[in-house]
Design an enzyme around this catalytic site. Structure first.
Site, short mmCIF file in Angstrom:
data_model
loop_
_atom_site.label_atom_id
_atom_site.label_comp_id
_atom_site.label_asym_id
_atom_site.label_seq_id
_atom_site.Cartn_x
_atom_site.Cartn_y
_atom_site.Cartn_z
N MET A 11 0.94 -1.54 0.13
CA MET A 11 1.14 -2.78 0.91
C MET A 11 2.63 -3.03 1.08
SD MET A 11 -1.88 -5.18 -0.73
CE MET A 11 -1.75 -4.54 -2.41
N MET A 12 3.07 -3.04 2.32
CA MET A 12 4.49 -3.24 2.63
C MET A 12 4.99 -4.56 2.05
SD MET A 12 5.67 -0.61 4.21
CE MET A 12 7.18 -1.22 4.97
N GLN A 63 3.39 7.02 -0.61
CA GLN A 63 2.94 7.02 0.77
C GLN A 63 4.13 7.20 1.71
OE1 GLN A 63 1.56 3.63 3.33
NE2 GLN A 63 -0.41 4.70 3.25
N CYS A 93 -0.90 2.08 9.64
CA CYS A 93 -0.09 0.87 9.74
C CYS A 93 0.17 0.54 11.22
CB CYS A 93 1.23 1.05 9.01
SG CYS A 93 2.29 -0.42 9.07
N LYS A 132 -4.30 8.23 4.85
CA LYS A 132 -4.92 6.91 4.97
C LYS A 132 -4.88 6.49 6.43
CE LYS A 132 -5.07 2.31 2.87
NZ LYS A 132 -4.96 1.44 4.05
N GLY A 205 -10.39 -2.10 3.00
CA GLY A 205 -10.50 -3.16 3.99
C GLY A 205 -11.44 -4.28 3.57
N GLY A 206 -10.88 -5.43 3.24
CA GLY A 206 -11.69 -6.62 3.00
C GLY A 206 -12.47 -6.64 1.71
N ARG A 227 -5.31 -6.84 -0.71
CA ARG A 227 -4.83 -8.20 -0.95
C ARG A 227 -5.53 -8.90 -2.11
NH1 ARG A 227 -5.61 -10.32 4.90
NH2 ARG A 227 -6.98 -8.50 4.94
#
Length: 329
Positions: A11-12, A63, A93, A132, A205-206, A227
């Site tokens: 995650m950036m 990555q 991304c 990814k 994802g999610g 997240r």
């Protein structure tokens, strides 16, 4: 070879070395990822600042972002020399910066180039090379688009494919919106796995909880938390028991705070600031009594000039943990 049932997504601006050190204290087995690092930066930039990590972070993957096979191969060699356990190519991304460099999600449109990149990286290193991606971009039909990318990267020697189960819209949506607005299509990833029985397919994802991640493993080989792991890192304390057969036990949060305080002290001695470390810890005690005060202290006091690790211990003292099991955090 790393085939991880549970990984924490790259995650950036979030999964820097301080975040990864913190997450490693919560789970000893999950695979950790760096933020995306552009291949040109790896080759020409300040390598220790960009690639340095603590030995306790293993297993940890680097990555890379890029679209030039030779540059990616060189960056992969450098990453392997630094001690990373895996090299991952970003094909998902959607940020403007990535689009201007013709890599990230843009590469979904050129699967042959992605395959060339993977082949060059595989030839350059002995550690696993993975990819990814998204299920597609813009007006692509995710059925043939994802199959074409998958066939190409596995034919080129990729060791695993992690799929964010959303399209990326390169025009019309911001990077933030691209994380939420395109609908999730987990079934598309499940179909991909059914078509690639002997290949490692992971899903992203999610995913909001350990239970959700476990449910996905009925259909795919690995699940990746993003997240949810960052905003509520306490959920990670259940990972080793749930996915790797570790003995369930009550987590010692006081010992964790001591470790992180010592780590922060070393970072400060090297010229860093307390907030560089504690910004990743704000959500640790989500929903527990005292969590609000804990967050307030870390969000304000830890960012003041000269703040030291005692601030972290003061914040922790506000949390009421009596009788709370590790999984409750």
């Amino acid at each position: 070879m790393i085939y991880s049932k549970l990984a924490i997504a790259p995650m950036m601006d979030w999964t820097d070395r301080h975040c990864r050190f913190f997450h490693r204290q919560l789970t000893r087995r999950a695979l950790l990822y760096t933020e995306m690092v552009v291949a040109d930066a790896v080759i020409h930039g300040a390598r220790e600042r960009l690639l340095g990590f603590d030995e306790t972070e293993h297993p940890v993957a680097l990555q890379l972002g890029g679209s030039d096979p030779q540059k990616l191969a060189e960056a992969a060699r450098i990453g392997e020399a630094f001690g990373y356990d895996e090299i991952n190519l970003n094909v998902g991304c959607p940020s403007d910066r990535v689009q201007s460099g013709t890599f990230g999600a843009c590469l979904m449109k050129v699967p042959d180039l992605v395959a060339d990149c993977v082949a060059a990286m595989k030839a350059a290193v002995t550690i696993p090379v993975t990819v990814k991606c998204r299920i597609g971009v813009d007006e692509q039909d995710p059925e043939p688009a994802l199959d074409a990318l998958t066939d190409g990267v596995f034919d080129a020697g990729a060791d695993a494919l992690w799929v964010h189960a959303r399209k990326a819209w390169l025009e019309g949506l911001s990077p933030k919106e691209n994380r939420d607005v395109p609908p999730l299509d987990y079934d598309r990833v499940y179909r991909l796995k059914a078509r690639n029985q002997n290949k490692f397919i992971g899903i992203n994802g999610g995913i909001q909880s350990i239970d959700e991640a476990q449910a996905h493993l009925r259909h795919v080989d690995g699940a990746m938390l993003g997240r949810a792991a960052y905003h509520s890192p306490g959920i990670l304390v259940g990972v080793d028991a749930a996915f790797y057969g570790a003995k369930p036990d009550t987590f010692d949060f006081a010992a964790l705070i001591d470790v992180m305080a010592d780590y922060a002290a070393r970072h400060i001695e090297q010229g860093g600031r307390l907030g560089h470390v504690t910004r990743h810890m704000v959500g640790l005690f989500h929903r527990l009594p005292g969590a609000r005060r804990y967050r307030q202290i870390l969000s304000t006091e830890a960012n003041r000039p000269g703040a030291g690790p005692d601030v972290l211990k003061t914040a922790f003292a506000a949390v009421e943990l009596s009788g709370v099991e590790a999984e409750a955090a």
